[in-house]
Every structure is written in structure tokens, then in C-alpha cells.
Scaffold this motif. Structure first.
Motif, PDB file in Angstrom:
ATOM      1  N   ILE A 119      -8.941   0.200  -2.107  1.00 30.78           N
ATOM      2  CA  ILE A 119      -7.870   0.737  -1.470  1.00 30.78           C
ATOM      3  C   ILE A 119      -7.554   1.996  -2.463  1.00 30.78           C
ATOM      4  O   ILE A 119      -7.375   3.034  -1.970  1.00 30.78           O
ATOM      5  N   GLU A 120      -7.297   1.801  -3.646  1.00 28.30           N
ATOM      6  CA  GLU A 120      -7.138   2.766  -4.374  1.00 28.30           C
ATOM      7  C   GLU A 120      -8.331   3.816  -4.631  1.00 28.30           C
ATOM      8  O   GLU A 120      -8.075   5.082  -4.842  1.00 28.30           O
ATOM      9  N   ASP A 121      -9.433   3.477  -4.589  1.00 27.66           N
ATOM     10  CA  ASP A 121     -10.697   4.455  -4.446  1.00 27.66           C
ATOM     11  C   ASP A 121     -10.533   5.330  -3.135  1.00 27.66           C
ATOM     12  O   ASP A 121     -11.033   6.306  -3.420  1.00 27.66           O
ATOM     13  N   ALA A 122      -9.920   4.959  -2.181  1.00 26.33           N
ATOM     14  CA  ALA A 122      -9.556   5.850  -1.199  1.00 26.33           C
ATOM     15  C   ALA A 122      -8.379   6.783  -1.330  1.00 26.33           C
ATOM     16  O   ALA A 122      -8.061   7.400  -0.444  1.00 26.33           O
ATOM     17  N   GLY A 123      -7.713   6.783  -2.370  1.00 22.72           N
ATOM     18  CA  GLY A 123      -6.506   7.702  -2.491  1.00 22.72           C
ATOM     19  C   GLY A 123      -5.374   7.069  -2.381  1.00 22.72           C
ATOM     20  O   GLY A 123      -4.483   7.943  -2.578  1.00 22.72           O
ATOM     21  N   PHE A 124      -5.232   5.853  -2.013  1.00 22.21           N
ATOM     22  CA  PHE A 124      -3.733   5.100  -1.776  1.00 22.21           C
ATOM     23  C   PHE A 124      -3.643   4.263  -3.158  1.00 22.21           C
ATOM     24  O   PHE A 124      -4.452   3.929  -4.045  1.00 22.21           O
ATOM     25  N   GLU A 125      -2.392   3.889  -3.226  1.00 18.08           N
ATOM     26  CA  GLU A 125      -1.833   3.003  -4.052  1.00 18.08           C
ATOM     27  C   GLU A 125      -1.959   1.458  -3.613  1.00 18.08           C
ATOM     28  O   GLU A 125      -1.443   1.549  -2.371  1.00 18.08           O
ATOM     29  N   ALA A 126      -2.398   0.549  -4.454  1.00 16.46           N
ATOM     30  CA  ALA A 126      -2.132  -0.804  -3.980  1.00 16.46           C
ATOM     31  C   ALA A 126      -1.913  -1.840  -4.996  1.00 16.46           C
ATOM     32  O   ALA A 126      -2.192  -1.532  -6.094  1.00 16.46           O
ATOM     33  N   VAL A 177      -6.982   3.274   6.223  1.00 16.03           N
ATOM     34  CA  VAL A 177      -6.856   2.045   5.562  1.00 16.03           C
ATOM     35  C   VAL A 177      -7.695   1.044   5.975  1.00 16.03           C
ATOM     36  O   VAL A 177      -8.289   0.163   5.468  1.00 16.03           O
ATOM     37  N   GLU A 178      -7.249   0.722   7.377  1.00 18.70           N
ATOM     38  CA  GLU A 178      -7.629  -0.540   8.116  1.00 18.70           C
ATOM     39  C   GLU A 178      -8.951  -0.424   8.114  1.00 18.70           C
ATOM     40  O   GLU A 178      -9.848  -1.373   7.978  1.00 18.70           O
ATOM     41  N   GLY A 179      -9.742   0.727   8.366  1.00 22.65           N
ATOM     42  CA  GLY A 179     -11.237   0.790   8.616  1.00 22.65           C
ATOM     43  C   GLY A 179     -11.916   0.564   7.146  1.00 22.65           C
ATOM     44  O   GLY A 179     -12.852  -0.232   7.188  1.00 22.65           O
ATOM     45  N   ILE A 212       0.848  -1.021  -0.042  1.00 22.31           N
ATOM     46  CA  ILE A 212      -0.032  -0.141   0.104  1.00 22.31           C
ATOM     47  C   ILE A 212       0.864   1.467  -0.029  1.00 22.31           C
ATOM     48  O   ILE A 212       1.772   1.491   1.044  1.00 22.31           O
ATOM     49  N   GLY A 213       0.768   1.830  -1.082  1.00 21.53           N
ATOM     50  CA  GLY A 213       1.575   3.364  -0.980  1.00 21.53           C
ATOM     51  C   GLY A 213       0.854   4.638  -0.871  1.00 21.53           C
ATOM     52  O   GLY A 213      -0.283   4.463  -0.739  1.00 21.53           O
ATOM     53  N   GLY A 214       1.596   5.421  -0.284  1.00 21.58           N
ATOM     54  CA  GLY A 214       0.810   6.918  -0.103  1.00 21.58           C
ATOM     55  C   GLY A 214       0.437   7.181   1.185  1.00 21.58           C
ATOM     56  O   GLY A 214      -0.341   7.949   1.622  1.00 21.58           O
ATOM     57  N   MET A 215       0.580   6.081   2.398  1.00 26.59           N
ATOM     58  CA  MET A 215       0.408   6.334   3.816  1.00 26.59           C
ATOM     59  C   MET A 215       1.619   6.891   4.185  1.00 26.59           C
ATOM     60  O   MET A 215       2.701   6.284   4.300  1.00 26.59           O
TER      61      MET A 215
END
Ligand code: 9UX
Length: 72
Positions: free
Chosen positions: A61-68, A21-23, A9-12
Motif C-alpha cells: 500500500i505504501e509503495d503505491a503512495g498511500f500510508e498504511a 488500492v483495492e486493485g 489507509i491514509g491519503g485516499m
């Protein structure tokens, strides 16, 4: 039965990102456990493959703005 997927997971950049992300992961139907580590950028997700796919998890995960991406 359940499977365990590992995701990179990228971007954290802070602990709140990890909680976010856990939520997101724990709220997904078919996900029974999710643990995300900031230091390694890895997430471990226990899921029911008859309900949700690895690609669905990556997309959430990507929809939340992170890379996965899938590790295994
Ligand atoms: Mo921290 Mo993450 O201030 O999206 S919550 S960077």
C-alpha cells in the motif's frame, strides 16, 4: 487457512483512490479478497499468511503512495 487483516489507509481522497488500492491489494499473491472504504479509511484484506505477511501488505500500500498501518 486464510486470515483477515484490517488496515488503516491514509491519503485516499476520492473513489478512484479506493479502486486503485483495492486493485493493488487484489493483485498481491496470497490475497483472496480486499474491500476498502473511503469514509472510514479502512481496508479489510483476506490473505494466506503462508504466502504474504501483514507487513508485506502494508508495504504494498505504501509503495503505491498511500500510508498504511495495521489495525488488527
Ligand atoms: Mo482521485 Mo486518488 O482524483 O490517488 S485517484 S485523489
Amino acid at each position: 487457512g486464510v486470515l483477515v487483516g484490517q488496515f488503516s489507509i491514509g491519503g485516499m481522497t476520492c473513489a478512484a483512490c479506493v479502486n486503485s488500492v483495492e486493485g493493488i491489494l487484489r493483485d498481491l499473491p496470497g490475497v483472496s479478497r480486499a474491500v476498502v472504504a473511503l469514509a472510514t479509511s479502512l481496508g479489510e484484506v483476506e490473505y494466506d499468511p503462508t504466502v504474504i505477511s501483514k507487513d508485506d501488505i502494508v508495504n504494498a500500500i505504501e509503495d503505491a503512495g498511500f500510508e498504511a498501518s495495521l489495525v488488527q
